[in-house]
Design a protein around this motif. Sequence first.
Motif, PDB file in Angstrom:
ATOM      1  N   ALA A  12       5.795  25.832 -21.230  1.00 45.35           N
ATOM      2  CA  ALA A  12       6.395  24.553 -20.848  1.00 45.35           C
ATOM      3  C   ALA A  12       7.370  24.106 -21.939  1.00 45.35           C
ATOM      4  O   ALA A  12       7.081  24.245 -23.137  1.00 45.35           O
ATOM      5  N   VAL A  13       8.506  23.579 -21.539  1.00 42.02           N
ATOM      6  CA  VAL A  13       9.478  23.049 -22.499  1.00 42.02           C
ATOM      7  C   VAL A  13       8.819  21.978 -23.360  1.00 42.02           C
ATOM      8  O   VAL A  13       9.041  21.917 -24.574  1.00 42.02           O
ATOM      9  N   SER A  14       7.965  21.160 -22.769  1.00 40.02           N
ATOM     10  CA  SER A  14       7.292  20.101 -23.530  1.00 40.02           C
ATOM     11  C   SER A  14       6.416  20.673 -24.638  1.00 40.02           C
ATOM     12  O   SER A  14       6.309  20.082 -25.716  1.00 40.02           O
ATOM     13  N   ALA A  15       5.806  21.835 -24.412  1.00 37.96           N
ATOM     14  CA  ALA A  15       4.973  22.459 -25.442  1.00 37.96           C
ATOM     15  C   ALA A  15       5.832  22.872 -26.636  1.00 37.96           C
ATOM     16  O   ALA A  15       5.427  22.706 -27.794  1.00 37.96           O
ATOM     17  N   ILE A  16       7.027  23.383 -26.377  1.00 35.34           N
ATOM     18  CA  ILE A  16       7.940  23.787 -27.455  1.00 35.34           C
ATOM     19  C   ILE A  16       8.411  22.557 -28.226  1.00 35.34           C
ATOM     20  O   ILE A  16       8.427  22.549 -29.455  1.00 35.34           O
ATOM     21  N   ILE A  17       8.765  21.502 -27.514  1.00 35.31           N
ATOM     22  CA  ILE A  17       9.247  20.272 -28.148  1.00 35.31           C
ATOM     23  C   ILE A  17       8.134  19.602 -28.955  1.00 35.31           C
ATOM     24  O   ILE A  17       8.371  19.117 -30.061  1.00 35.31           O
ATOM     25  N   ASP A  18       6.913  19.600 -28.425  1.00 36.35           N
ATOM     26  CA  ASP A  18       5.798  18.938 -29.109  1.00 36.35           C
ATOM     27  C   ASP A  18       5.309  19.695 -30.339  1.00 36.35           C
ATOM     28  O   ASP A  18       4.774  19.086 -31.262  1.00 36.35           O
ATOM     29  N   ASN A  19       5.444  21.002 -30.348  1.00 38.36           N
ATOM     30  CA  ASN A  19       4.908  21.812 -31.440  1.00 38.36           C
ATOM     31  C   ASN A  19       5.862  22.955 -31.778  1.00 38.36           C
ATOM     32  O   ASN A  19       5.516  24.131 -31.624  1.00 38.36           O
ATOM     33  N   PRO A  20       7.064  22.618 -32.259  1.00 39.92           N
ATOM     34  CA  PRO A  20       8.074  23.652 -32.488  1.00 39.92           C
ATOM     35  C   PRO A  20       7.641  24.733 -33.482  1.00 39.92           C
ATOM     36  O   PRO A  20       7.995  25.900 -33.306  1.00 39.92           O
ATOM     37  N   ASP A  21       6.873  24.371 -34.503  1.00 35.56           N
ATOM     38  CA  ASP A  21       6.468  25.360 -35.498  1.00 35.56           C
ATOM     39  C   ASP A  21       5.664  26.504 -34.886  1.00 35.56           C
ATOM     40  O   ASP A  21       5.675  27.620 -35.398  1.00 35.56           O
ATOM     41  N   ALA A  22       4.965  26.239 -33.801  1.00 29.11           N
ATOM     42  CA  ALA A  22       4.166  27.279 -33.148  1.00 29.11           C
ATOM     43  C   ALA A  22       5.036  28.250 -32.352  1.00 29.11           C
ATOM     44  O   ALA A  22       4.573  29.333 -31.989  1.00 29.11           O
ATOM     45  N   TYR A  23       6.302  27.874 -32.086  1.00 32.43           N
ATOM     46  CA  TYR A  23       7.150  28.691 -31.220  1.00 32.43           C
ATOM     47  C   TYR A  23       8.385  29.272 -31.899  1.00 32.43           C
ATOM     48  O   TYR A  23       8.939  30.262 -31.408  1.00 32.43           O
ATOM     49  N   VAL A  24       8.856  28.683 -32.986  1.00 32.68           N
ATOM     50  CA  VAL A  24      10.081  29.173 -33.642  1.00 32.68           C
ATOM     51  C   VAL A  24       9.892  30.645 -34.007  1.00 32.68           C
ATOM     52  O   VAL A  24       8.882  31.035 -34.593  1.00 32.68           O
ATOM     53  N   GLY A  25      10.867  31.457 -33.587  1.00 33.51           N
ATOM     54  CA  GLY A  25      10.829  32.888 -33.853  1.00 33.51           C
ATOM     55  C   GLY A  25      10.103  33.695 -32.788  1.00 33.51           C
ATOM     56  O   GLY A  25      10.133  34.921 -32.816  1.00 33.51           O
ATOM     57  N   ARG A  26       9.475  33.014 -31.834  1.00 34.70           N
ATOM     58  CA  ARG A  26       8.733  33.697 -30.774  1.00 34.70           C
ATOM     59  C   ARG A  26       9.560  33.797 -29.499  1.00 34.70           C
ATOM     60  O   ARG A  26      10.329  32.893 -29.167  1.00 34.70           O
ATOM     61  N   LYS A  27       9.348  34.884 -28.768  1.00 37.20           N
ATOM     62  CA  LYS A  27       9.972  35.045 -27.454  1.00 37.20           C
ATOM     63  C   LYS A  27       9.160  34.254 -26.438  1.00 37.20           C
ATOM     64  O   LYS A  27       7.931  34.318 -26.435  1.00 37.20           O
ATOM     65  N   VAL A  28       9.855  33.487 -25.611  1.00 35.01           N
ATOM     66  CA  VAL A  28       9.203  32.676 -24.586  1.00 35.01           C
ATOM     67  C   VAL A  28       9.939  32.825 -23.264  1.00 35.01           C
ATOM     68  O   VAL A  28      11.091  33.250 -23.214  1.00 35.01           O
ATOM     69  N   LYS A  29       9.234  32.445 -22.212  1.00 34.61           N
ATOM     70  CA  LYS A  29       9.837  32.347 -20.880  1.00 34.61           C
ATOM     71  C   LYS A  29       9.692  30.901 -20.442  1.00 34.61           C
ATOM     72  O   LYS A  29       8.593  30.345 -20.500  1.00 34.61           O
ATOM     73  N   VAL A  30      10.794  30.281 -20.069  1.00 37.06           N
ATOM     74  CA  VAL A  30      10.792  28.896 -19.598  1.00 37.06           C
ATOM     75  C   VAL A  30      11.513  28.842 -18.258  1.00 37.06           C
ATOM     76  O   VAL A  30      12.285  29.735 -17.922  1.00 37.06           O
TER      77      VAL A  30
END
Length: 131
Positions: A12-30
């Motif tokens: 979810a885009v909201s998950a990335i916005i709420d916790n960017p440190d957990a996602y920076v550098g990771r491949k995601v599908k949105v």
Amino acid sequence: LGQPVSLSEETAVSAIIDNPDAYVGRKVKVSGLVIDVCSRRGCWIYLAGDREFEKIRIKVTDGEIVFPMEARGKQAVVEGVVDSMELTKEQVIARRKHHAEETGEAFDPASVTSGETILRIRGLGAEIPSL
């Protein structure tokens, strides 16, 4: 467009916005509604998030993927790597000025009072089924 979308799990885009440190550098599908497209080179789109008034920018290497203007208003699935960029006040002014020129919008440099952190996805592949 670009590489095939291969991840099965969607973030979810909201998950990335709420916790960017957990996602920076990771491949995601949105996925989401394409609410804006670069009118000059098709090198970026904004996807609406899963919460009202949220969006995330999908930026691609110029020429590797060209998002057509017809993508605006369509649902898209995008795969890419989450990036975080720290910008100085001067960089924010330059970036917003460039965006205003691309979109034909007015921009007042005095409206920028500080630097900011930009969260975006470096797009690798996209599917826009209704194109």
